[in-house]
Motif scaffolding. Sequence first.
Motif, short mmCIF file in Angstrom:
data_model
loop_
_atom_site.label_atom_id
_atom_site.label_comp_id
_atom_site.label_asym_id
_atom_site.label_seq_id
_atom_site.Cartn_x
_atom_site.Cartn_y
_atom_site.Cartn_z
N UNK A 370 0.79 -1.23 0.00
CA UNK A 370 0.00 0.00 0.00
C UNK A 370 0.82 1.28 0.00
N UNK A 371 2.11 1.22 0.36
CA UNK A 371 2.89 2.45 0.48
C UNK A 371 3.04 3.16 -0.86
N UNK A 372 3.19 2.42 -1.94
CA UNK A 372 3.40 3.05 -3.25
C UNK A 372 2.18 3.85 -3.70
N UNK A 373 0.97 3.30 -3.71
CA UNK A 373 -0.17 4.14 -4.06
C UNK A 373 -0.40 5.27 -3.05
N UNK A 403 3.33 4.83 -10.44
CA UNK A 403 2.12 4.46 -11.17
C UNK A 403 2.33 3.17 -11.96
N UNK A 404 3.50 3.04 -12.56
CA UNK A 404 3.78 1.82 -13.33
C UNK A 404 3.79 0.60 -12.41
N UNK A 466 -2.99 10.20 -10.14
CA UNK A 466 -1.63 10.24 -10.66
C UNK A 466 -1.59 10.43 -12.16
N UNK A 467 -2.52 9.79 -12.88
CA UNK A 467 -2.58 9.97 -14.33
C UNK A 467 -2.88 11.43 -14.67
N UNK A 468 -3.78 12.06 -13.91
CA UNK A 468 -4.10 13.46 -14.16
C UNK A 468 -2.88 14.35 -13.92
N UNK A 469 -2.11 14.05 -12.87
CA UNK A 469 -0.90 14.82 -12.61
C UNK A 469 0.09 14.68 -13.77
N UNK A 470 0.31 13.45 -14.21
CA UNK A 470 1.25 13.24 -15.31
C UNK A 470 0.83 14.00 -16.56
N UNK A 471 -0.46 14.00 -16.84
CA UNK A 471 -0.95 14.70 -18.02
C UNK A 471 -0.70 16.19 -17.96
#
Length: 694
Positions: A370-373, A403-404, A466-471
């Motif tokens: 859980x630490x990564x998410x 995210x990966x 996270x996807x929104x941040x990357x975008x």
Amino acid sequence: MPLETLVDGYSFFVRTTPDELGPEGGLYHRDTRYLSELAVDVAGTELTHIGETLDAANERTVTLATAGPAVNEIRDRNVPKHSEVVVQRRQSVHEAEGYAETVVLENHAAASRSVTLTVRFDADFADLFEVRGLGTDIDRDVRRTADDRSVVLRYDYETADGESVTRATRLRFGRRPESLSETAAVFSARVPPQGRFELPFVAAVDGAASASEAASESEATASAAPEPDATPPAATGSSDGAATTLPTRTEPVSVPRVETGTARYDAVFERARSDLVALTTETEHGPVPLAGTPWFVTPFGRDALLTAHQTLAVAPSLAAGTLRYFAATRGREDVPSRGEEPGKVFHEVRHGELADRRRIPHRPYFGTVDATPLWVTLLDETCRWRGSEALAEELADALADALAWTYRTSDAGDDPFLYYETDGVLDHHAWKDTADSIRFADGTVADGPLAVAEVQGYAARALDRGAALLDDLDADVETHVPTDAYRDRARAIERAFDEEFWLPDRTYYGLAKDGDGRIVDAVTSNVGHCLWTETIPADRADAVVETLVDGPSSTGWGLRTMSPTDAGYSPVSYHAGGVWPHDTSLVALGLSRYGHGDAAERLAEGVLDAATRFEHERLPELYCGFDDDRDPVEYPAACTPQAWAAGAPFAFLQAAFDLAPDDDGPTARRAPDLFAPETVETLRDRTDRSPRSE
């Protein structure tokens, strides 16, 4: 009896009773015990502990006197009720420096008194894991040298890479002893009526010098020491020149004082503030919280990230430092022996001899799902509170890697959940990590692999946000897969969670899914975290809230980790019935997000009221799941203080006011009855939001 600790960053002092360190006690720094024995005796005098004050998380004053429990016994002779000798022991611990104490002996007799005071000490340089019961074949040769007023205890070993390491403890006394051996110092003085005798001393630590560096430093220290007095000291109120003070560090994190309008709650927040500061260490990446005393004074991924989440509105620098630290230490390659994988955030790091020798896998150990998410969700929340994506730009590569990893780990064909299996180190890789913590309603312990409810919520939110941040970033970063795939996976997790975990007969979600496809049907607090991550559909939220907050899971002092309607429940259980303040605080944050502010406020009131009934107004790691018809009872082996327990009051503050960020700091979207309206205004004035703090 619970162990009692003083803590300052990586350094902490443990005792069993006011008079004894006990087998687990001593002075520790970075997982090594630098004092294994420390006792102060006054010859011919039987002293009784009569009280103490906790002046700060790293300081206390212990008072002893000759009046004892026998003062009201009926005997043939009178039992003295006048204490002629009173002793105070002013104790403190200082990160990377060591332990300091001043013994103050007061003579309340009508005549002068000759006293002989002995300080006994020793150091075994045991690794913390050995103290906790891990057997090893290490036979330590501790070298001891003494001069007129100091003793050095030293131990050398080689790491797995062949590097020579020295651990050393230097006892320095502010007065010249009448006699000094390798394990005891004896002092004599004549104390006049109503006079006092003071003895300051320190146990300074040297934790990571090479053998040659330690030797040269010892010689320099000895040559710089002042000349000893020619005669034993008279009883005065000061020492005679030896270096017996240790520097006090600058607070590593700015946590504002909270004024709630209620004095007893203000005391809870002040203790929590003090504990958070004490349990924070400064790194090259910024401040990072350490999990807690006595055995977890080190960075833990899950604990640090959740503590930063809890305190984001009041201590933004803690979030920024934590994010940078775990980005820099993330997994880079596949190392099965310690669970390392590219992009993964570690679970626990250790710095003692066993880690240096690679006898344990904690350099660092990555056994967490859980630490990564949670790292991703903290980055998203921090950017939102800062009103800037600059930190995400800085950490773009770590974001893409995290995210990966989350996407890869959830990729199991038609089943999108994140599972974990035991790895021989920990049975569970989520926050309820004791062996029997994941139970069906009938009490049967679930076997792995397991997909635990709250982890699915963390993962779905991380992939989506996270996807929104990357975008939105301008940084040129390898996203590994198209960001739309992350969003699709987030939706798949949410849909599958709702379809598979929902228990119609309990109007609630299950705790976990096991490897055989069965849903673990116990009613637990884990599901409340899915309110915090907004994973639960709006049309199910009311039913979840009613079952969780208005049902038997609520004690009045907070939420039980498991409902007492389930056969696996016990009120005296670490993860299947006890109340964890951090757990309840995350549920309160979730309730606030779904518009259930009144319920969030009730949970806040229960836990804060519980804190006022504990010693020092301090929330322990957990307490027993008894109802509020009795005062709360601390769990027998609770660790105190703990960072995420100290973070809980600040999370409750955010939940009760439904705080949101604006340009000037937190703003309230709700007016609770629990706290004074001006509480938020004072927070805005006192929260450090300077560039340095973030």
